[in-house]
Scaffold this active site. Structure first.
Site, PDB file in Angstrom:
ATOM      1  N   THR A 150       0.867  -1.184   0.000  1.00  0.00           N
ATOM      2  CA  THR A 150       0.000   0.000   0.000  1.00  0.00           C
ATOM      3  C   THR A 150       0.901   1.230   0.000  1.00  0.00           C
ATOM      4  O   THR A 150       2.116   1.118   0.180  1.00  0.00           O
ATOM      5  CB  THR A 150      -0.900   0.039   1.255  1.00  0.00           C
ATOM      6  OG1 THR A 150      -0.074   0.289   2.393  1.00  0.00           O
ATOM      7  CG2 THR A 150      -1.661  -1.261   1.443  1.00  0.00           C
ATOM      8  N   ASP A 151       0.293   2.415  -0.141  1.00  0.00           N
ATOM      9  CA  ASP A 151       1.094   3.645  -0.113  1.00  0.00           C
ATOM     10  C   ASP A 151       1.801   3.802   1.231  1.00  0.00           C
ATOM     11  O   ASP A 151       2.931   4.282   1.302  1.00  0.00           O
ATOM     12  CB  ASP A 151       0.203   4.865  -0.376  1.00  0.00           C
ATOM     13  CG  ASP A 151      -0.224   4.921  -1.835  1.00  0.00           C
ATOM     14  OD1 ASP A 151       0.434   4.236  -2.666  1.00  0.00           O
ATOM     15  OD2 ASP A 151      -1.212   5.591  -2.132  1.00  0.00           O
ATOM     16  N   CYS A 152       1.108   3.413   2.311  1.00  0.00           N
ATOM     17  CA  CYS A 152       1.708   3.591   3.641  1.00  0.00           C
ATOM     18  C   CYS A 152       2.559   2.393   4.059  1.00  0.00           C
ATOM     19  O   CYS A 152       3.420   2.515   4.935  1.00  0.00           O
ATOM     20  CB  CYS A 152       0.620   3.876   4.676  1.00  0.00           C
ATOM     21  SG  CYS A 152      -0.819   2.817   4.558  1.00  0.00           S
ATOM     22  N   TYR A 153       2.317   1.255   3.440  1.00  0.00           N
ATOM     23  CA  TYR A 153       3.128   0.045   3.721  1.00  0.00           C
ATOM     24  C   TYR A 153       3.595  -0.522   2.383  1.00  0.00           C
ATOM     25  O   TYR A 153       3.015  -1.463   1.847  1.00  0.00           O
ATOM     26  CB  TYR A 153       2.298  -1.012   4.468  1.00  0.00           C
ATOM     27  CG  TYR A 153       1.933  -0.630   5.885  1.00  0.00           C
ATOM     28  CD1 TYR A 153       2.858  -0.734   6.918  1.00  0.00           C
ATOM     29  CD2 TYR A 153       0.644  -0.194   6.192  1.00  0.00           C
ATOM     30  CE1 TYR A 153       2.514  -0.390   8.218  1.00  0.00           C
ATOM     31  CE2 TYR A 153       0.296   0.144   7.493  1.00  0.00           C
ATOM     32  CZ  TYR A 153       1.234   0.046   8.497  1.00  0.00           C
ATOM     33  OH  TYR A 153       0.901   0.380   9.779  1.00  0.00           O
TER      34      TYR A 153
END
Lengths: 78, 393
Positions: free
Chosen positions: B130-133
């Site tokens: 994901t964008d954050c992970y």
């Protein structure tokens, strides 16, 4: 590794055995039994018929079935 | 005048080193020797214990964040799947989960015990990213010291009584109650009887949410009622259930546990499980409490149930007490049948003694429950129904 007993039929790894008694349920020869006072497992090698049913019945996998499973130091001493 | 003691009074005695603590086996002879009144005054705490296979067990783990970080959606620990449907680096490893390469011979229980033993565990995790992970994959090794939290949370342990198992069929049965030989050749049972925690407090007067316990060698707590918890069951004249009844959900710090008191178990042609050691200290609040604590195997009954019937309700072939089961032979339908425990009494005794030492030496105090469990009169069953058939009543 310490052992309760061993010969060519079976041996029991003391560190793994929890003395539950599950092995005694399949031992028709009564070679494995729980002492009625201490509730510790007792193995009578003279009575053992070598059927090996106890090996797979042991939930702790503490019973080994043959000479090839023995630690090398023990096997060398036989 | 009748003796009454509070948790607070007993804890004061523990703290100042004057408490008298005995095991649930030792109390039986003390009551016979001193009588109930004097023994109630003399003894403050009775330790109870069990060491049995308890499938409904597992551990929550938090691995810490990698760099770049990953939101793990699939997790393997030594090739055993852990449930990762939680936050980014949290997982729950269930005791009965089996490995991809060794099947039931190495499962979640083995991973948990290897962690407790301080061994390195192979962690493999994947993620869609994901964008954050952003990370999609990690392959590394962990130990109990390299990760953040690691705590056992067992939804159903410490069964208050359990049916003994027999097999009337002509073929060998491989069950979670061990190997059942054909034609009623053996009876297997699984409790420590007069030493077992919930058999010594049959109405859970002193055991509830917040009770401090011995869990696998570490201090733990009763977190909730266990799953399949039921109280309104058949009981003997002494109040002890004659069938499965109460259970406990328990929690404790895995990092402090000892493999002396928790072990993986493999039941042939059934699956992986885990021997869990639990000890519960019970306060002698009054004479009624002590009467419960002095219960003997000869006064605790259970059913002998036929596991060859592959249905939810299995027929009982009769009742038997734990003195008969412990004798090694039970007569049923005119036949002498050998009996086998699956619960280790020698381990349970060691736990009861160790808990006694904790109280006497380490000043391990008792916790009065924050909340007692409600009475439960019925267990729901799972029925196959269509979407429109569910009864919302």
């Amino acid at each position: 590794m310490s052992k309760k007993a061993y010969k060519q039929r079976i041996y029991i790894e003391a560190e793994k055995c929890v003395e539950c008694g599950a092995c005694t349920a399949v031992c028709g020869a009564k070679a494995l039994r729980l002492d009625k006072t201490t509730w510790k497992l007792i193995y009578n090698v003279q009575k053992c018929q070598g059927c090996m049913l106890c090996v797979s019945a042991c939930p702790s996998r503490a019973i080994k079935s043959d000479i090839e499973d023995l630690p090398s130091a023990v096997a060398a001493a036989l | 005048m009748e003796v009454k003691k509070s948790f607070e009074e007993i804890n004061e005695k523990i703290k100042n080193g004057t408490a008298v603590v005995v095991t649930a086996e030792e109390i039986i002879d003390i009551v016979k020797e001193k009588g109930l009144d004097e023994a109630t005054s003399h003894v403050d705490v009775v330790t109870t214990a069990t060491f049995s296979p308890m499938c409904s067990s597992g551990a929550f783990l938090n691995f810490g964040h990698a760099d770049p970080p990953i939101r793990m959606t699939k997790v393997l620990l030594n090739n055993v799947p852990a449930h990762a449907g939680l936050a980014a680096v949290d997982a729950y490893i269930g005791a009965t989960e089996t490995s991809f390469d060794r099947d039931i011979e190495y499962g979640g229980a083995h991973v948990i015990c290897d962690l407790i033993a301080g061994k390195k565990i192979h962690l493999q995790a994947t993620s869609p990213g994901t964008d954050c992970y952003p990370r999609k994959k990690i392959d590394t090794y962990i130990t109990k010291d390299s990760i953040n939290e690691a705590y056992l949370f067992n939804p159903r342990n410490c069964y208050q009584n359990y049916d003994a198992a027999i097999n009337t069929s002509g073929r060998t049965l491989y069950t979670y109650m061990g190997v059942l030989q054909p034609n009623m050749a053996n009876i297997n049972y699984s409790t420590s009887g007069e030493l077992s925690p919930l058999l010594n407090d049959p109405y859970l007067r002193t055991i509830g949410m917040g009770t401090k316990i011995f869990l696998a060698g570490a201090p733990g707590y009763v977190a909730w009622q266990g799953t399949q918890f039921i109280t309104e069951v058949e009981r003997g004249n002494n109040g002890v259930p004659t069938t499965s009844a109460a259970t406990l959900a328990v929690i404790g710090d895995l990092k402090q546990m000892s493999c002396d008191y928790i072990q993986p178990a493999v039941f042939e042609k059934y699956g992986t499980s885990m021997f869990v050691g639990i000890g519960i200290p019970i306060p002698v609040l009054d004479k009624d409490m002590l009467m419960n604590l002095a219960v003997e195997n000869k006064d605790i009954y259970t059913n002998i149930v036929d596991y060859s019937v592959g249905r939810r309700s299995k027929p009982s072939l009769g009742k038997v007490n734990y003195a008969q089961l412990r004798s090694g032979m039970v007569t049923l339908e005119g036949k002498q049948i050998p009996t086998t425990p699956l619960s280790s009494l020698s381990k349970a005794r060691a736990i009861a003694q160790e808990l006694k030492r904790w109280i006497l030496t380490d000043k391990f105090t008792l916790q009065e429950p924050f909340k007692h469990f409600n009475k439960v009169s019925k267990l729901n069953t799972l029925e196959e129904v269509g979407k429109g058939e569910i009864d919302n009543e």
